[in-house]
Design a protein around this motif. Sequence first.
Motif, PDB file in Angstrom:
ATOM      1  N   ALA A 194       0.842  -1.217   0.000  1.00  0.00           N
ATOM      2  CA  ALA A 194       0.000   0.000   0.000  1.00  0.00           C
ATOM      3  C   ALA A 194       0.871   1.258   0.000  1.00  0.00           C
ATOM      4  CB  ALA A 194      -0.929  -0.011   1.208  1.00  0.00           C
ATOM      5  N   THR A 195       1.995   1.188   0.718  1.00  0.00           N
ATOM      6  CA  THR A 195       2.900   2.342   0.783  1.00  0.00           C
ATOM      7  C   THR A 195       3.571   2.562  -0.566  1.00  0.00           C
ATOM      8  OG1 THR A 195       3.266   1.917   3.114  1.00  0.00           O
ATOM      9  CG2 THR A 195       4.856   3.347   2.034  1.00  0.00           C
ATOM     10  N   ALA A 196       4.027   1.467  -1.181  1.00  0.00           N
ATOM     11  CA  ALA A 196       4.687   1.580  -2.487  1.00  0.00           C
ATOM     12  C   ALA A 196       3.719   2.156  -3.519  1.00  0.00           C
ATOM     13  CB  ALA A 196       5.197   0.220  -2.934  1.00  0.00           C
ATOM     14  N   GLN A 197       2.443   1.766  -3.404  1.00  0.00           N
ATOM     15  CA  GLN A 197       1.440   2.256  -4.373  1.00  0.00           C
ATOM     16  C   GLN A 197       0.898   3.642  -3.993  1.00  0.00           C
ATOM     17  OE1 GLN A 197      -1.372  -0.998  -4.233  1.00  0.00           O
ATOM     18  NE2 GLN A 197      -0.303  -2.125  -5.841  1.00  0.00           N
ATOM     19  N   ARG A 198       1.328   4.145  -2.840  1.00  0.00           N
ATOM     20  CA  ARG A 198       0.852   5.455  -2.341  1.00  0.00           C
ATOM     21  C   ARG A 198      -0.682   5.518  -2.316  1.00  0.00           C
ATOM     22  NH1 ARG A 198       4.939  10.280  -2.726  1.00  0.00           N
ATOM     23  NH2 ARG A 198       6.598   9.107  -1.774  1.00  0.00           N
ATOM     24  N   ASP A 199      -1.267   4.395  -1.904  1.00  0.00           N
ATOM     25  CA  ASP A 199      -2.728   4.298  -1.875  1.00  0.00           C
ATOM     26  C   ASP A 199      -3.206   4.679  -0.460  1.00  0.00           C
ATOM     27  OD1 ASP A 199      -5.362   3.353  -1.574  1.00  0.00           O
ATOM     28  OD2 ASP A 199      -5.055   1.836  -3.136  1.00  0.00           O
TER      29      ASP A 199
END
Lengths: 305, 106
Positions: B27-32
């Motif tokens: 979720a962090t990598a996708q900035r979601d």
Amino acid sequence: MRLRWIAQLGTFITLTAAVGGCAAPPDVSLFAAATRDLADAVHAAGEETSQLLAEEHDTTAHALDEAWHTRDAAMRALVDYADNLNAIAQGRTDLSTFGESLKQLAIATGLITPAGSAAADIVTDAATLAFTQIDRMKAVRSLAEALNAAQPVVDAIAHRLGEHSDIEDLLTILAGLDSNIETAKLAATQPTNDYIQELEARRAALLPDGNAGDDVAILESIDLTQSIALARATLQALSAPFDRRAERTASARALVLALGQGLNAWANSHARLTHALVTHHPVDLNSLTEATNEIKSLIERIREQ
Amino acid sequence: MNEFDALITAADWSGKLNELLADAAIATAQRDDAQRLAVAARLRMFVKASPMEVSETKAFDTIAIQAAMALGDSVINDAVDRIAQRSAAIEALKTQLEDITRDHAP
């Protein structure tokens, strides 16, 4: 109370005169007052979110403060524009000042949404829109014509201020704060919660299945009940500061949501004002005044917290 | 029935925490934003559900709390950054518009 009654009487007289066919110009002062309320709300929404942030992240709060100055400047230009409009409507200022106030508004807001577009395109679009409309101001002969020419610019500005990402991002910050408040509350209260569970388990083991038990078990059970009550009081005291912060974020969220609706109501009211000036009919600004009244009461609630 | 009901041993709880941390990383990598906050809520559920009887859970809880807080922080920081970036863009536009206005002045 008396002031409100006088204001209502004034509105009644204005409306009666217009309906009676006197072709009284629409009351632009209400529009100007609502614009000031919206500017206050934009400032309050940024300030409150920043203050809530400052309790956790001083640096981030400072960054938001800095960034929010641009929104405050845009809203000041919006107030100047509405005040100028009101002055023209009341004959206190010449119509020739309208183009300049629209230009200042266009400059203060940057006009359109920069996200996702190349900067060069933005400048071209913004400049085209602004200069086409501002050029038209030189030829206008009435306030109605001027407002008609201004409407596309005003729509773009309202869209940028109200519907675009600033409102969403303030709501995201508040959602992140909510999450952190809940997490911090859990960290602070979980040991006490565990302790209460442990005491309750011990008490249940002393008097299984509702049996009365012997005197020693009863006395120990009473001791445990007192300890549980004390632990629950401690739990409540530990939770209270987090609950207060959660209430403040809820109020800030309500303000930000109302602000988005208020800015949309403002743009719609501008269009209605234009129509009223063209048709010489009274203007209905109820949705705008309702929106700004709600915003004012939300700001009051936040300041009381 | 929630995702923690079937967990019994320390290894079960450790495995679940690893799964949550992996979801947090995605979720962090996708900035979601929504996903990050959803994983933070699951991490809090983990802390509430983890049993006192398993001695390792205290350490697991500490990790879960830190991860949940980091997720909230990253959501906040990204939103403030987006506002700041738009402010910078508007300021740049204002300067350019003022220049154009000056050039167009009669």
